[in-house]
Design a protein around this motif. Sequence first.
Motif, mmCIF file in Angstrom:
data_model
loop_
_atom_site.group_PDB
_atom_site.id
_atom_site.type_symbol
_atom_site.label_atom_id
_atom_site.label_comp_id
_atom_site.label_asym_id
_atom_site.label_seq_id
_atom_site.Cartn_x
_atom_site.Cartn_y
_atom_site.Cartn_z
ATOM 1 N N LEU A 115 0.820 -1.220 0.000
ATOM 2 C CA LEU A 115 0.000 0.000 0.000
ATOM 3 C C LEU A 115 0.850 1.264 0.000
ATOM 4 O O LEU A 115 0.476 2.274 -0.603
ATOM 5 N N GLU B 94 5.683 2.277 -4.047
ATOM 6 C CA GLU B 94 5.379 2.693 -5.414
ATOM 7 C C GLU B 94 5.897 1.691 -6.439
ATOM 8 O O GLU B 94 5.738 1.877 -7.638
ATOM 9 N N THR C 253 -8.718 -1.920 -0.153
ATOM 10 C CA THR C 253 -7.872 -0.735 -0.323
ATOM 11 C C THR C 253 -6.768 -0.993 -1.332
ATOM 12 O O THR C 253 -6.455 -0.130 -2.172
ATOM 13 N N LEU C 254 -6.179 -2.170 -1.275
ATOM 14 C CA LEU C 254 -5.102 -2.499 -2.199
ATOM 15 C C LEU C 254 -5.622 -2.605 -3.628
ATOM 16 O O LEU C 254 -4.960 -2.166 -4.577
ATOM 17 N N LYS D 65 -8.129 -0.962 -4.921
ATOM 18 C CA LYS D 65 -8.379 0.394 -5.402
ATOM 19 C C LYS D 65 -7.089 1.081 -5.814
ATOM 20 O O LYS D 65 -7.056 1.867 -6.760
ATOM 21 N N LYS D 66 -6.009 0.800 -5.109
ATOM 22 C CA LYS D 66 -4.743 1.459 -5.404
ATOM 23 C C LYS D 66 -4.205 1.084 -6.785
ATOM 24 O O LYS D 66 -3.689 1.929 -7.515
ATOM 25 N N LYS E 258 -3.620 1.193 -12.659
ATOM 26 C CA LYS E 258 -2.200 1.410 -12.903
ATOM 27 C C LYS E 258 -1.737 0.578 -14.089
ATOM 28 O O LYS E 258 -2.016 -0.626 -14.161
#
Length: 368
Positions: free
Chosen positions: A237, A240, A323-324, A326-327, A331
């Motif tokens: 989380l 980067e 949450t992960l 959504k991150k 990408k």
Amino acid sequence: MRFNKITSAEDFQLINSFDEVKRRLLEEKKYSDRLDKPLAYWALPNDRRLPLAFLGRTIGDLLATPFEELSATPGIGQKKISSLVTLLNRATKEDAGFEPSQAAAREVPAEDNFSTKSPLDADGNFDPSLVSEVLWLRWRETVRRHNLGNERLGRLAPTLTDLPTVIWNTPLEFYMGHSLAEIRRLKTHGEKRVRVVLEVFYRVHETLDLAQGQPHLSIMLRPKMVPVLESWSLDRLVSETPISRSDVMDRLTRPLLQQIMTDAGQTVYDLAAGRLGIESAPQSVRMQARNLGVTRARIYQLLEDCQKIMAVRWPEGRALLDTLCKKIEEKPGEAEAFQLLTATRDLFYASKTEEDDATADEIEAAGV
């Protein structure tokens, strides 16, 4: 048999044994804390020829009664008196913390040794018949001392395969107010259920027995996989660095599947692994139903066990994985990781909407 007159060497030895254990219990201060406990505390379920007339009486009361009067009790013969002496000796082999006294262990014959440390049989399996009231009292005290009464049985059990689903979410404190005898008399608590409940307390005690409480520290018991999965999830989380599919597979999916193997067995594990495409392309529920010769509803039912297991083993996982997901959802370069991550999350933490969709699919397939 009455002991008003000594008629054999066995009688003489038994009287001497009683006098010796009586002296130790009354004269040594370390034993004073058990004089008000009933004799039954040191009886085991597999004991034979127990002196039933004495089990409800306290150690202090028994020691205050003349030996001749004890031996004259109706139904009490030489073998029952011998059992009384054995139980009294067991009481002397437990110090204030209920650990075996080394001195007592040296003085008592090996065949009479009473382990208060590990109720495991010769093969290392937990044996409830080796659990006494005093052992149970000690395990309850460990749970109380570490404030674990609110923890659920299913969270701490070695495996859920032997733990009935209806008590997965039962807190430990439910049993802490009961004696061992009372638990065995509870409705729906047969031998199998009592065994798994006792084993949970035993495993907790073994883990925490030597832990000394510190005012600035606390101990949290969780399934072994949880700290590892949470550490990985939190690290991803804040990092980067792009997440790869193999990273999700090795650090999340496989550990969760291994827990399913432990808690649900091979069939559910194979279905879950097949749905996620661990060894090959992901399998549809229709394909799995056909392969097993069952309905799709049955496959959904089996796969639902994965959600039930995680709801008790790692309920915090849902929020972390949401949450992960959504991150990394949009990408670039992480599409394959996202696909496996969401598939893993949906299998182990299906939302209500997803469950309703599955039900709708079954109704449609049935032509209703």
